[in-house]
Each structure stands twice: as structure tokens, then as C-alpha cells.
Design a protein around this motif. Sequence first.
Motif, mmCIF file in Angstrom:
data_model
loop_
_atom_site.group_PDB
_atom_site.id
_atom_site.type_symbol
_atom_site.label_atom_id
_atom_site.label_comp_id
_atom_site.label_asym_id
_atom_site.label_seq_id
_atom_site.Cartn_x
_atom_site.Cartn_y
_atom_site.Cartn_z
ATOM 1 N N MET A 62 13.876 53.682 -28.848
ATOM 2 C CA MET A 62 13.842 52.518 -29.730
ATOM 3 C C MET A 62 13.080 51.391 -29.045
ATOM 4 O O MET A 62 13.353 51.063 -27.894
ATOM 5 N N LYS A 63 12.123 50.789 -29.769
ATOM 6 C CA LYS A 63 11.356 49.675 -29.253
ATOM 7 C C LYS A 63 11.829 48.387 -29.914
ATOM 8 O O LYS A 63 12.297 48.400 -31.061
ATOM 9 N N GLY A 64 11.676 47.265 -29.197
ATOM 10 C CA GLY A 64 12.084 45.987 -29.755
ATOM 11 C C GLY A 64 11.497 44.827 -28.987
ATOM 12 O O GLY A 64 10.875 44.994 -27.928
ATOM 13 N N SER A 65 11.720 43.624 -29.504
ATOM 14 C CA SER A 65 11.234 42.409 -28.861
ATOM 15 C C SER A 65 12.123 41.245 -29.275
ATOM 16 O O SER A 65 12.915 41.354 -30.216
ATOM 17 N N VAL A 66 11.977 40.121 -28.549
ATOM 18 C CA VAL A 66 12.754 38.919 -28.861
ATOM 19 C C VAL A 66 11.798 37.785 -29.192
ATOM 20 O O VAL A 66 10.630 37.770 -28.745
ATOM 21 N N TYR A 67 12.264 36.847 -29.983
ATOM 22 C CA TYR A 67 11.453 35.688 -30.342
ATOM 23 C C TYR A 67 12.377 34.525 -30.671
ATOM 24 O O TYR A 67 13.584 34.713 -30.879
ATOM 25 N N LYS A 68 11.792 33.325 -30.693
ATOM 26 C CA LYS A 68 12.564 32.113 -30.941
ATOM 27 C C LYS A 68 12.149 31.477 -32.266
ATOM 28 O O LYS A 68 10.968 31.489 -32.624
ATOM 29 N N ARG A 69 13.149 30.937 -32.975
ATOM 30 C CA ARG A 69 12.875 30.219 -34.209
ATOM 31 C C ARG A 69 13.370 28.769 -34.063
ATOM 32 O O ARG A 69 14.491 28.554 -33.619
ATOM 33 N N CYS A 70 12.517 27.844 -34.451
ATOM 34 C CA CYS A 70 12.900 26.430 -34.443
ATOM 35 C C CYS A 70 12.049 25.692 -35.477
ATOM 36 O O CYS A 70 11.205 26.313 -36.148
ATOM 37 N N GLN A 71 12.213 24.394 -35.570
ATOM 38 C CA GLN A 71 11.498 23.619 -36.570
ATOM 39 C C GLN A 71 10.120 23.143 -36.092
ATOM 40 O O GLN A 71 9.371 22.542 -36.864
ATOM 41 N N CYS A 72 9.817 23.399 -34.844
ATOM 42 C CA CYS A 72 8.535 22.935 -34.297
ATOM 43 C C CYS A 72 7.363 23.722 -34.881
ATOM 44 O O CYS A 72 7.514 24.897 -35.257
ATOM 45 N N PRO A 73 6.172 23.092 -34.919
ATOM 46 C CA PRO A 73 4.978 23.822 -35.392
ATOM 47 C C PRO A 73 4.677 25.012 -34.481
ATOM 48 O O PRO A 73 4.944 24.986 -33.289
ATOM 49 N N GLY A 82 16.861 25.273 -31.544
ATOM 50 C CA GLY A 82 16.645 26.504 -32.295
ATOM 51 C C GLY A 82 17.506 27.656 -31.763
ATOM 52 O O GLY A 82 18.489 27.450 -31.049
ATOM 53 N N SER A 83 17.157 28.884 -32.095
ATOM 54 C CA SER A 83 17.911 30.062 -31.646
ATOM 55 C C SER A 83 16.967 31.231 -31.435
ATOM 56 O O SER A 83 15.857 31.269 -31.985
ATOM 57 N N TRP A 84 17.459 32.191 -30.666
ATOM 58 C CA TRP A 84 16.679 33.369 -30.320
ATOM 59 C C TRP A 84 17.120 34.582 -31.163
ATOM 60 O O TRP A 84 18.288 34.720 -31.513
ATOM 61 N N PHE A 85 16.144 35.433 -31.488
ATOM 62 C CA PHE A 85 16.380 36.641 -32.300
ATOM 63 C C PHE A 85 15.811 37.861 -31.580
ATOM 64 O O PHE A 85 14.942 37.721 -30.708
ATOM 65 N N TYR A 86 16.311 39.027 -31.979
ATOM 66 C CA TYR A 86 15.639 40.263 -31.560
ATOM 67 C C TYR A 86 15.317 41.086 -32.802
ATOM 68 O O TYR A 86 15.997 40.972 -33.838
ATOM 69 N N VAL A 87 14.303 41.903 -32.711
ATOM 70 C CA VAL A 87 13.933 42.832 -33.762
ATOM 71 C C VAL A 87 13.692 44.183 -33.114
ATOM 72 O O VAL A 87 13.038 44.267 -32.069
#
Length: 469
Positions: free
Chosen positions: A1-12, A29-34
Motif C-alpha cells: 500500500m502506498k500513501g502520502s501526507v499533506y496539510k490543509r489550511c486557509q493560506c494560499p 490547519g490540520s494534517w491528512f493522509y491518503v
Amino acid sequence: MKGSVYKRCQCPVQRNAKGERLACKIKHGSWFYVADAGRDPVTRKRRQIKQGGFATKDEAEDALSELVQSRKAGGVTHDGRQTVQAYLEQWITGKEANGLRRTTVLSYRQHIDQYFVPALGHLRLKDLRPGHIEDMLLDIAKRERRPISPATIRRIHATLRSALATAKRQRLIGYNPAIDIELPKASRPKVHPWEPEDLGEFLDTAVRDMWGALYETIAGTAGRRGEVLGLRWADVDFEKARGVLREQVLHISGLQPCAYCGGEHRGAAFGPIKTRSGEDRRVDLDAGLVGVLIAHKLRQDIEKAEWGDAYVDHGLVFAQEDGTPIPPDRVSRRFKTLVKAADVRQRQRLHDLRHGRASLLLASGTDIALVSKLLGHSSLSITVDTYSHLLEGVGKEAAERATALVPRNRSTVPGDQSVTNPASEAVPATNEGPRQIDGDPGIVELERRLRDSNPGWALDPNRISSAAP
């Protein structure tokens, strides 16, 4: 299984020289994985598992690592956000495409449409719990218009359990919620076929009916209704006095396409025998039944000539006047009419003719394993459970026959007390002999018990061992 993490926030969104998205360095903001969950086994579309709400990148990466490890251990599931209804439709379509027997497909579809979709269809597949299933089964059992037997409840549950077992194998759910459900106890009902006199009375009444030979064949071969309706002349050998049951006629509502003639028939369709063990099953025909079938064929040939080109020949032994298959429900309705016309002491179902043949075979001493094979049962246990109450005395006779095969000198066996039959051949009690019998309380009591259990039998004093106390 492959995956990665990323951050979501209100910044451009900011990107580097290669066009890759850069994570915001501000602590908000908060961090997510997919993660890649593979392709859907049916649609073949790519599936992803996403999860967010992590405060830091390290937390998101740790969660992704746990997911990967769980995937390797077989614990990751992904239901595609589908409902129970959507999954069941997909499941039964796949079963039908894989060649599931038509009668089984119809039964499964009835359970899905009548019970599962109204009670559980709106739930998401992954949210289905044992409590939902138990509530559904209780509701079904309490319906007032038509009480449902425990055996039917268990069959309904078995359909759902099978469907959810497939979902578990496909990693759509983590466990099967239909397992370990408390179900009502159900026992196989005991059959009570006609006595030979009543069976003979019915057949004597039915012989004058246009389908009399059909009922004679069911009663003489123990074939199921649909199996006998599906019997073809090509599978009947008069010289060897036997037939072969290869397919059956099913009762299905509406017009049904026919692969044999290319047309359509209302209320009847051809299908395979009910059980795998019953396929291509040979049935022996007694001399009387052979005569009945020969006479029936002569009458059918006359009818075929009268119909001419309008006769749609399917090669069937039992067909309607124009050669098309007989709808099974018509045969059952006609049977009830004939039963009322016959002077019999108890009402019976058409299927009881099959039970009657089995009981006669068992009464004649036929081995139950052979009877099971003749009936086309999927297992010997079904035959035993159904007819065990008709085997009284068979075990005793078998024990006597088995013991009779062992040669013994009874006079040399210590403590042996033999009995002779009939009483006229027994040696009367006398003072002459190796032991005095008259007046011995033990011998008198033994003789009394033997006479009570075996009227007409008597002790042979010359066969009583002197070693007896």
C-alpha cells in the motif's frame, strides 16, 4: 500500500520550482493522509482511503504507517461508501453471472427484495451490526398475516450470511455481522405418508385422469414433481426398465424463454436438478409402471398426430396437449382435486407421493444409503433425519441377520439360555434333563418375561447350561 501526507489550511497554495505543493509553515490547519486501497473488484476503479484531523505531520505519518501495517495483516477494509442495498444488488448480479442455479437466484432475490432492502437497505455496509440483523429477523417472525416457520427464518439468515461472507472476503467489511446470531430452533418435520391401502385407492382414482400416468410415475420412482415433468422419452429405456432424470421444470411466474424450442412458456421453465447428487439420476421402473408409460406414449402419439404442425414437440414424457411443458403448479392443484375424489383417510401433498415411495422401500428392507441415492438427496443425513421414525424394527432385524451369520455352539456357551421358535417345536418343561426347571423361581420368571415379549415362544430346557446359577 502506498500513501502520502499533506496539510490543509486557509493560506494560499504555494509551490516550488517543480510545481509541487509546499506545506504551510504556520502552525495552524490540520494534517491528512491518503492511501491507495487498490482497485474495486467489480468496477475496477481506483480506491483511496483518506483520513485527516492530525495536529502534526508526524502524527499523520504514524497513522499512515499503522494503516500500511494493518493492510499487510489483512485488516484494512473499504466499502466504497456503498449501502447494504447497493452491495446486495451487486452481489446477486455477480452470483447469477457466475452460474448460480436459477432457483437459488430467485430465492435469494426474494429475500433481498422482501426482507433485506426494506429493513437494512438504507444502512451503509460498514455500519451494519448484528443488532440490526437480529431486529430484522424478529420482525419477520412476528408478522401476523402469515406466520413464518423457524426453518424459513434460518434460510433467510443463511442468504444474508453468505452475502456478507463475500463482502468480508473482498475486504469491504472487517467482519461478518451475520455470524453468531441467535436463531430459532428448527427440526426437520416428520413425514407421514399414506398407508399402502390409501395409496392404492388414490392411484386407482387417478388412473382415469389425463395426468394419471404422471402421478403413477411420481409414486413409482420417488422423483420430485419438477424432475418427472422434465423427463424426456429419450431418457426412458423400456427394455432395461429404467429412466434418467436430467433436468426439471420450474414454476416461475410470467413468460419464460425456452432454449429448447426458442419460444416462451408461461409459468414453466427448464432448469437443472435441485441437487448436484441428483443430476443424471437413474430410476428403475417396475413392470406395472412400464406398462403405464407405454400406454401413455400411445395416447400421446395419437394426440400429436391430431395436432399436426401445431404440436410443439419438446420430447417430454408428460406435456400439455400441444407438447409444451406443464406448469408445475397446475399439477399440484389437480392432485388436490383427485385426493378429494378418492376415498382416503388423510389428506396429502403431492410431494408426499415421493415420501410414500421412500417409506415403502425402507419397509421392504432396502438399505437407507441406497434409498438416499434413489431420492437424490445431497447427503445421507437428510434421508436419516426425514425417515428415521419409519425405521422402527429395521435395526432389530439387521442385528438378527448379522448375528445369524456367526456359527455358534450354544450348548457350550456358559450362561446361555436359548429360545426356540415356534412353540410347537420347543421341548416341554420336564424333570428330565441336566437341570430341574419346575419350581425354579429364576427360570419361571425368565420364561414369563420371554412369553410376554415373544408370544408363542418357549424355553428349551435341554439348551440351558448347567453353569447357569
